[in-house]
Design a protein around this motif. Sequence first.
Motif, PDB file in Angstrom:
ATOM      1  N   ASP A 187      69.564  -6.506   0.200  1.00 12.54           N
ATOM      2  CA  ASP A 187      68.932  -7.050  -1.005  1.00 12.54           C
ATOM      3  C   ASP A 187      69.241  -8.522  -1.259  1.00 12.54           C
ATOM      4  O   ASP A 187      69.050  -9.021  -2.366  1.00 12.54           O
ATOM      5  CB  ASP A 187      69.324  -6.214  -2.234  1.00 12.54           C
ATOM      6  N   GLN A 188      69.713  -9.238  -0.223  1.00 13.95           N
ATOM      7  CA  GLN A 188      69.856 -10.679  -0.376  1.00 13.95           C
ATOM      8  C   GLN A 188      68.483 -11.339  -0.281  1.00 13.95           C
ATOM      9  O   GLN A 188      67.567 -10.807   0.353  1.00 13.95           O
ATOM     10  CB  GLN A 188      70.765 -11.283   0.702  1.00 13.95           C
ATOM     11  N   SER A 189      68.345 -12.512  -0.874  1.00 14.94           N
ATOM     12  CA  SER A 189      67.080 -13.245  -0.776  1.00 14.94           C
ATOM     13  C   SER A 189      67.032 -14.000   0.543  1.00 14.94           C
ATOM     14  O   SER A 189      68.002 -14.655   0.918  1.00 14.94           O
ATOM     15  CB  SER A 189      66.961 -14.235  -1.938  1.00 14.94           C
ATOM     16  N   PRO A 190      65.916 -13.918   1.283  1.00 13.17           N
ATOM     17  CA  PRO A 190      65.819 -14.628   2.564  1.00 13.17           C
ATOM     18  C   PRO A 190      65.801 -16.137   2.377  1.00 13.17           C
ATOM     19  O   PRO A 190      65.575 -16.653   1.279  1.00 13.17           O
ATOM     20  CB  PRO A 190      64.471 -14.154   3.136  1.00 13.17           C
ATOM     21  N   SER A 191      65.999 -16.848   3.473  1.00 17.21           N
ATOM     22  CA  SER A 191      65.937 -18.310   3.462  1.00 17.21           C
ATOM     23  C   SER A 191      64.517 -18.765   3.122  1.00 17.21           C
ATOM     24  O   SER A 191      63.532 -18.102   3.458  1.00 17.21           O
ATOM     25  CB  SER A 191      66.336 -18.850   4.836  1.00 17.21           C
ATOM     26  N   ALA A 192      64.442 -19.922   2.458  1.00 26.09           N
ATOM     27  CA  ALA A 192      63.135 -20.485   2.095  1.00 26.09           C
ATOM     28  C   ALA A 192      62.456 -21.160   3.281  1.00 26.09           C
ATOM     29  O   ALA A 192      61.287 -21.558   3.182  1.00 26.09           O
ATOM     30  CB  ALA A 192      63.308 -21.478   0.950  1.00 26.09           C
ATOM     31  N   HIS A 193      63.157 -21.323   4.389  1.00 27.61           N
ATOM     32  CA  HIS A 193      62.583 -22.000   5.554  1.00 27.61           C
ATOM     33  C   HIS A 193      61.315 -21.276   6.011  1.00 27.61           C
ATOM     34  O   HIS A 193      61.305 -20.031   6.114  1.00 27.61           O
ATOM     35  CB  HIS A 193      63.597 -22.034   6.700  1.00 27.61           C
ATOM     36  N   ASN A 206      57.383  -7.187  -9.230  1.00 32.21           N
ATOM     37  CA  ASN A 206      57.180  -8.560  -8.761  1.00 32.21           C
ATOM     38  C   ASN A 206      57.044  -8.585  -7.243  1.00 32.21           C
ATOM     39  O   ASN A 206      57.698  -7.802  -6.536  1.00 32.21           O
ATOM     40  CB  ASN A 206      58.380  -9.446  -9.148  1.00 32.21           C
ATOM     41  N   LYS A 207      56.219  -9.498  -6.735  1.00 30.55           N
ATOM     42  CA  LYS A 207      56.171  -9.734  -5.301  1.00 30.55           C
ATOM     43  C   LYS A 207      57.516 -10.318  -4.883  1.00 30.55           C
ATOM     44  O   LYS A 207      57.947 -11.346  -5.412  1.00 30.55           O
ATOM     45  CB  LYS A 207      55.042 -10.708  -4.950  1.00 30.55           C
ATOM     46  N   THR A 208      58.188  -9.649  -3.953  1.00 34.59           N
ATOM     47  CA  THR A 208      59.563 -10.000  -3.603  1.00 34.59           C
ATOM     48  C   THR A 208      59.724 -10.065  -2.096  1.00 34.59           C
ATOM     49  O   THR A 208      59.202  -9.211  -1.371  1.00 34.59           O
ATOM     50  CB  THR A 208      60.537  -8.951  -4.181  1.00 34.59           C
ATOM     51  N   ALA A 209      60.454 -11.092  -1.622  1.00 30.05           N
ATOM     52  CA  ALA A 209      60.712 -11.250  -0.189  1.00 30.05           C
ATOM     53  C   ALA A 209      61.978 -10.499   0.198  1.00 30.05           C
ATOM     54  O   ALA A 209      62.994 -10.587  -0.497  1.00 30.05           O
ATOM     55  CB  ALA A 209      60.860 -12.729   0.152  1.00 30.05           C
ATOM     56  N   PHE A 210      61.914  -9.773   1.306  1.00 31.06           N
ATOM     57  CA  PHE A 210      63.063  -9.035   1.824  1.00 31.06           C
ATOM     58  C   PHE A 210      63.396  -9.514   3.238  1.00 31.06           C
ATOM     59  O   PHE A 210      62.505  -9.885   4.008  1.00 31.06           O
ATOM     60  CB  PHE A 210      62.776  -7.535   1.859  1.00 31.06           C
ATOM     61  N   LEU A 211      64.684  -9.476   3.556  1.00 38.47           N
ATOM     62  CA  LEU A 211      65.125  -9.701   4.930  1.00 38.47           C
ATOM     63  C   LEU A 211      64.591  -8.587   5.828  1.00 38.47           C
ATOM     64  O   LEU A 211      64.449  -7.453   5.389  1.00 38.47           O
ATOM     65  CB  LEU A 211      66.654  -9.726   4.992  1.00 38.47           C
ATOM     66  N   THR A 212      64.333  -8.911   7.079  1.00 36.37           N
ATOM     67  CA  THR A 212      63.731  -7.928   7.990  1.00 36.37           C
ATOM     68  C   THR A 212      64.736  -7.341   8.992  1.00 36.37           C
ATOM     69  O   THR A 212      64.384  -6.454   9.766  1.00 36.37           O
ATOM     70  CB  THR A 212      62.576  -8.564   8.772  1.00 36.37           C
ATOM     71  N   GLY A 213      65.977  -7.839   8.988  1.00 35.77           N
ATOM     72  CA  GLY A 213      66.953  -7.456  10.012  1.00 35.77           C
ATOM     73  C   GLY A 213      67.186  -5.964  10.143  1.00 35.77           C
ATOM     74  O   GLY A 213      67.166  -5.408  11.249  1.00 35.77           O
ATOM     75  N   ALA A 214      67.399  -5.275   9.020  1.00 31.41           N
ATOM     76  CA  ALA A 214      67.692  -3.835   9.067  1.00 31.41           C
ATOM     77  C   ALA A 214      66.503  -3.057   9.616  1.00 31.41           C
ATOM     78  O   ALA A 214      66.670  -2.098  10.381  1.00 31.41           O
ATOM     79  CB  ALA A 214      68.064  -3.328   7.674  1.00 31.41           C
ATOM     80  N   ASP A 215      65.299  -3.476   9.239  1.00 30.32           N
ATOM     81  CA  ASP A 215      64.091  -2.821   9.736  1.00 30.32           C
ATOM     82  C   ASP A 215      63.960  -2.998  11.250  1.00 30.32           C
ATOM     83  O   ASP A 215      63.691  -2.035  11.978  1.00 30.32           O
ATOM     84  CB  ASP A 215      62.865  -3.402   9.022  1.00 30.32           C
ATOM     85  N   LEU A 285      62.245 -17.302  -4.389  1.00 36.26           N
ATOM     86  CA  LEU A 285      61.058 -17.573  -3.570  1.00 36.26           C
ATOM     87  C   LEU A 285      59.830 -17.037  -4.277  1.00 36.26           C
ATOM     88  O   LEU A 285      59.888 -16.032  -4.996  1.00 36.26           O
ATOM     89  CB  LEU A 285      61.188 -16.894  -2.201  1.00 36.26           C
ATOM     90  N   SER A 286      58.707 -17.697  -4.078  1.00 36.85           N
ATOM     91  CA  SER A 286      57.443 -17.211  -4.647  1.00 36.85           C
ATOM     92  C   SER A 286      56.458 -16.966  -3.502  1.00 36.85           C
ATOM     93  O   SER A 286      56.440 -17.710  -2.521  1.00 36.85           O
ATOM     94  CB  SER A 286      56.874 -18.224  -5.636  1.00 36.85           C
TER      95      SER A 286
END
Length: 287
Positions: A187-193, A206-215, A285-286
């Motif tokens: 549940d950390q926020s990914p990098s904005a890069h 809300n539209k929310t960005a998730f890290l993909t590593g675990a997936d 992030l948006s």
Amino acid sequence: MKNLKFFPFYALSVIPLPILYLLSDVMFVLVYYIIGYRKGVVNNNLKIAFQEKSDKEIKRIERSFYRHFCDMMVESIKTLTMGKRAVNKRIKIENEELITQLYQNNKSIVMYSAHMGNWEWNAFFPNFFQHKVTAFYQPLSNKYFDELMQLIRSRMGVLCVPSQKGYKTLMKLQQENKLTLNLIIGDQSPSAHPKASKYWTEFMHNKTAFLTGADVISHKSDYAVVYPQCTKIKRGVYETKFVLLDESPKSSEKFSLIEKYSKALEENINKQPALWLWSHNRWKLSA
């Protein structure tokens, strides 16, 4: 002798937990009312997540979060000296048989976890399960506190693995015929890069960005994926119920685990909102 430098934390850790909670009460006043640690971030996150709630309700959750946050700090220090009896008294597992069954089925596990309850007490899982427990982590820039956190997390037998070496480590353990239970916080926020890997989904309205590593790791390894739903029964006592997200994710659609994880986490948050780490800027992030 190498741990002598952590003597102040050991000295605090031997103090009985009820007395440490008095320290937590003092910390709460200091952190919430005087310092105001990240109050703007916490309040903004709560308003984003609970748009239907009144300002009074938001303020109540906010105060409860800071009380829990301070409790978690002293509980984490207590981890340095807690014995198995104390662990069994304070950590309850509702459906331990799910993990046992996966072990008997020769399945390793990705425990797709979050900053809920006292996630540092997941370091006690080796007391309950036959799997070799690993925990992915991001090394801290401060070497002293990085070593302290590794000491806290590894004391009961958890293997701490830098996230960048995570998949390679799991494959090495697999080659050694070791069944593993792997704690990955998602549940950390990914990098904005722009090139940083992220997946967008609806989360807490809300539209929310998730890290993909675990997936990615779960699909590659075909490890069973479990979410540890955390409930705080009372001060210093937590219960975990394991939710099976996918027993064999290799054949599942890409990012399906993030969808299931986000729904499980949202349900967990709605049950006890104060237990989530609201001081983390989750929606920076948006889409």
